[in-house]
Design a protein around this motif. Sequence first.
Motif, PDB file in Angstrom:
ATOM      1  N   UNK A 322      49.337  64.155  60.539  1.00 48.26           N
ATOM      2  CA  UNK A 322      48.371  63.106  60.290  1.00 48.26           C
ATOM      3  C   UNK A 322      47.812  62.560  61.597  1.00 48.26           C
ATOM      4  N   UNK A 323      46.546  62.184  61.550  1.00 46.44           N
ATOM      5  CA  UNK A 323      45.960  61.541  62.726  1.00 46.44           C
ATOM      6  C   UNK A 323      46.297  60.057  62.747  1.00 46.44           C
ATOM      7  N   UNK A 324      46.831  59.538  61.645  1.00 48.27           N
ATOM      8  CA  UNK A 324      47.178  58.131  61.549  1.00 48.27           C
ATOM      9  C   UNK A 324      48.509  57.838  62.252  1.00 48.27           C
ATOM     10  N   UNK A 325      48.627  56.667  62.797  1.00 50.15           N
ATOM     11  CA  UNK A 325      49.873  56.241  63.429  1.00 50.15           C
ATOM     12  C   UNK A 325      50.896  55.893  62.350  1.00 50.15           C
ATOM     13  N   UNK A 326      52.115  56.427  62.472  1.00 52.41           N
ATOM     14  CA  UNK A 326      53.161  56.157  61.491  1.00 52.41           C
ATOM     15  C   UNK A 326      53.777  54.789  61.756  1.00 52.41           C
ATOM     16  N   UNK A 327      53.822  53.949  60.702  1.00 51.24           N
ATOM     17  CA  UNK A 327      54.384  52.608  60.837  1.00 51.24           C
ATOM     18  C   UNK A 327      55.287  52.318  59.643  1.00 51.24           C
ATOM     19  N   UNK A 328      56.037  51.230  59.741  1.00 43.16           N
ATOM     20  CA  UNK A 328      56.847  50.753  58.616  1.00 43.16           C
ATOM     21  C   UNK A 328      56.172  49.532  58.006  1.00 43.16           C
ATOM     22  N   UNK A 384      60.201  60.970  41.133  1.00 47.65           N
ATOM     23  CA  UNK A 384      61.289  60.302  41.856  1.00 47.65           C
ATOM     24  C   UNK A 384      61.893  61.272  42.857  1.00 47.65           C
ATOM     25  N   UNK A 385      62.103  60.790  44.090  1.00 45.97           N
ATOM     26  CA  UNK A 385      62.635  61.626  45.159  1.00 45.97           C
ATOM     27  C   UNK A 385      61.564  62.216  46.052  1.00 45.97           C
ATOM     28  N   UNK A 386      60.283  62.117  45.631  1.00 44.90           N
ATOM     29  CA  UNK A 386      59.188  62.650  46.457  1.00 44.90           C
ATOM     30  C   UNK A 386      59.000  61.821  47.725  1.00 44.90           C
ATOM     31  N   UNK A 387      58.511  62.505  48.774  1.00 48.84           N
ATOM     32  CA  UNK A 387      58.100  61.811  49.991  1.00 48.84           C
ATOM     33  C   UNK A 387      56.607  61.534  49.895  1.00 48.84           C
ATOM     34  N   UNK A 388      56.201  60.353  50.299  1.00 48.37           N
ATOM     35  CA  UNK A 388      54.770  60.016  50.248  1.00 48.37           C
ATOM     36  C   UNK A 388      54.325  59.480  51.607  1.00 48.37           C
ATOM     37  N   UNK A 389      53.123  59.857  52.007  1.00 52.80           N
ATOM     38  CA  UNK A 389      52.478  59.274  53.183  1.00 52.80           C
ATOM     39  C   UNK A 389      51.292  58.471  52.668  1.00 52.80           C
ATOM     40  N   UNK A 390      51.278  57.171  52.970  1.00 53.89           N
ATOM     41  CA  UNK A 390      50.271  56.257  52.454  1.00 53.89           C
ATOM     42  C   UNK A 390      49.301  55.922  53.576  1.00 53.89           C
ATOM     43  N   UNK A 391      48.098  56.458  53.486  1.00 51.89           N
ATOM     44  CA  UNK A 391      47.119  56.345  54.560  1.00 51.89           C
ATOM     45  C   UNK A 391      46.272  55.087  54.380  1.00 51.89           C
ATOM     46  N   UNK A 392      46.086  54.378  55.467  1.00 48.54           N
ATOM     47  CA  UNK A 392      45.309  53.138  55.436  1.00 48.54           C
ATOM     48  C   UNK A 392      45.747  52.263  54.259  1.00 48.54           C
ATOM     49  N   UNK A 418      42.614  60.309  48.141  1.00 48.85           N
ATOM     50  CA  UNK A 418      42.527  60.630  49.572  1.00 48.85           C
ATOM     51  C   UNK A 418      43.461  59.771  50.414  1.00 48.85           C
ATOM     52  N   UNK A 419      44.007  58.710  49.826  1.00 47.38           N
ATOM     53  CA  UNK A 419      44.869  57.794  50.584  1.00 47.38           C
ATOM     54  C   UNK A 419      46.346  58.175  50.529  1.00 47.38           C
ATOM     55  N   UNK A 420      46.675  59.277  49.862  1.00 49.75           N
ATOM     56  CA  UNK A 420      48.095  59.593  49.697  1.00 49.75           C
ATOM     57  C   UNK A 420      48.346  61.083  49.906  1.00 49.75           C
ATOM     58  N   UNK A 421      49.493  61.374  50.518  1.00 51.50           N
ATOM     59  CA  UNK A 421      50.016  62.736  50.614  1.00 51.50           C
ATOM     60  C   UNK A 421      51.373  62.733  49.918  1.00 51.50           C
ATOM     61  N   UNK A 422      51.599  63.738  49.095  1.00 54.38           N
ATOM     62  CA  UNK A 422      52.849  63.838  48.344  1.00 54.38           C
ATOM     63  C   UNK A 422      53.585  65.079  48.815  1.00 54.38           C
ATOM     64  N   UNK A 423      54.750  64.862  49.416  1.00 50.97           N
ATOM     65  CA  UNK A 423      55.498  65.976  50.027  1.00 50.97           C
ATOM     66  C   UNK A 423      54.598  66.773  50.964  1.00 50.97           C
ATOM     67  N   UNK A 424      53.869  66.031  51.803  1.00 45.60           N
ATOM     68  CA  UNK A 424      52.971  66.551  52.846  1.00 45.60           C
ATOM     69  C   UNK A 424      51.746  67.288  52.298  1.00 45.60           C
ATOM     70  N   UNK A 425      51.415  67.109  51.003  1.00 53.57           N
ATOM     71  CA  UNK A 425      50.256  67.778  50.425  1.00 53.57           C
ATOM     72  C   UNK A 425      49.345  66.760  49.738  1.00 53.57           C
TER      73      UNK A 425
END
Length: 443
Positions: A322-328, A384-392, A418-425
């Motif tokens: 991702x080009x986005x900065x990873x934050x908590x 349940x158990x999926x990894x998600x990347x939440x963009x913006x 477009x704001x979410x990736x599920x298990x890197x997809x």
Amino acid sequence: MRREASGAAASSASGLEPQRQQGEGKHVAEARRTLLEKTADTVEELYHLRDTFFPRDPTEKPAALRACADAALAVLDSLPAEQRKSPQQRAVYEFLMGKILDVFPDYHKEAEEHLSKAVKLNPSLIDAWLCLGNCIWKKGDLESAKNCFLSALSKGSDKRILCQLSMLERSMAQGSDGQAFLVDESINHAKEAVLLDIKDGNSWYNLGNAYLTSFFVSGAWDHAKLHHSVKAYQNAEKDETMKLNPDLYYNCATAEKYLENYESALRGFEAAALKDPGLSADTEVQKIISILDKLDNATKRQLRPTILASSVSSLSEVNSKLSHKKVTINILSEGLNKTVAVLGKVALLIRHDNVAPLYYLSCDLDQSYFILSVYGLRSEAIKEGDRVALLEPYYRIMDISWKGQRYKFKSIRVDFPEQIRINEKAPAAHHVVRASIHAHNKS
């Protein structure tokens, strides 16, 4: 979204009266009024009853309308022949007869016949075109109804006609290939009506409904449309006459619910239920309370630290490119957070009765729990158990009080696939929702 009030009720008797000379006394003016003009006032009272009478026992309303309609027909039937002799007088007579018969929810063939005669006798009688369009709409001939409204507009701009055309276009959009275009046209006509009279509550209400419908079209869950909708409803409420309309409060509460302004939604649904016990507004109140109970309880659910640490450990190994900065979540600001992404682990799907959004209990790299609300995706998209990347991510701290109960939890909202990736997809195309339009018309 609930039903929409028909603009037919707005057809005013004032359009049927000759211009009074300035300075003419009230009693003299009243004496000069024809029985035809007085009958027009009786018909307005009939439509006022239709749009403001919401008894606890719904069977009372048809009976009350029938009694009032019969009384109006009796007055009209008593009209002397000389007062319906000229084409203009006859047109008004046929219009009033058709309007009385069309006050009920179902299509009435005789009403259409009278209204058709009215517009043939006087093609400039805009109120008759309005009622004829509404009548034909009821039998499902939407194109012919639209032609009636366009015929009326050809005589000059009119806010009532524009509102009805706007509402009809939303109805035509349902199931249409040109859904988005028709709803955009609906918004444009609604705006046009507002510009003709910015103090008219019904025009603002119609604009709010147009924006609310637009939110649902094509699954593009753009909550900017909801903000426009709520603003329009708030402007509608400034008109005292609109405070009698329970659907204004119901539809505004619906918009607030999808904005996740749950306290405002609860107040709106409660107000709607008080104004019209026949609405399902009290059911909506219970649904929101049930959801809040589930969300609040989910965030209080605690996994043992070792299990939680194991659950989120895989997040640190994610190479999401991702080009986005990873934050908590703890460093997010309330509102939209651009250029950043939160990595999370889905712990639990929180089931509820509404279609949208999907709610998940999730946790981030810091093992902080939050509620993830997702619009525009089907329930099978995220497990349940999926990894998600939440963009913006759109972040809020929810703090809701309602009748002695308090709910407080952190929330991230995802409006677009477009704001979410599920298990890197990116979400699969078949998991993206194309929503139907949730609109019910009252005519």
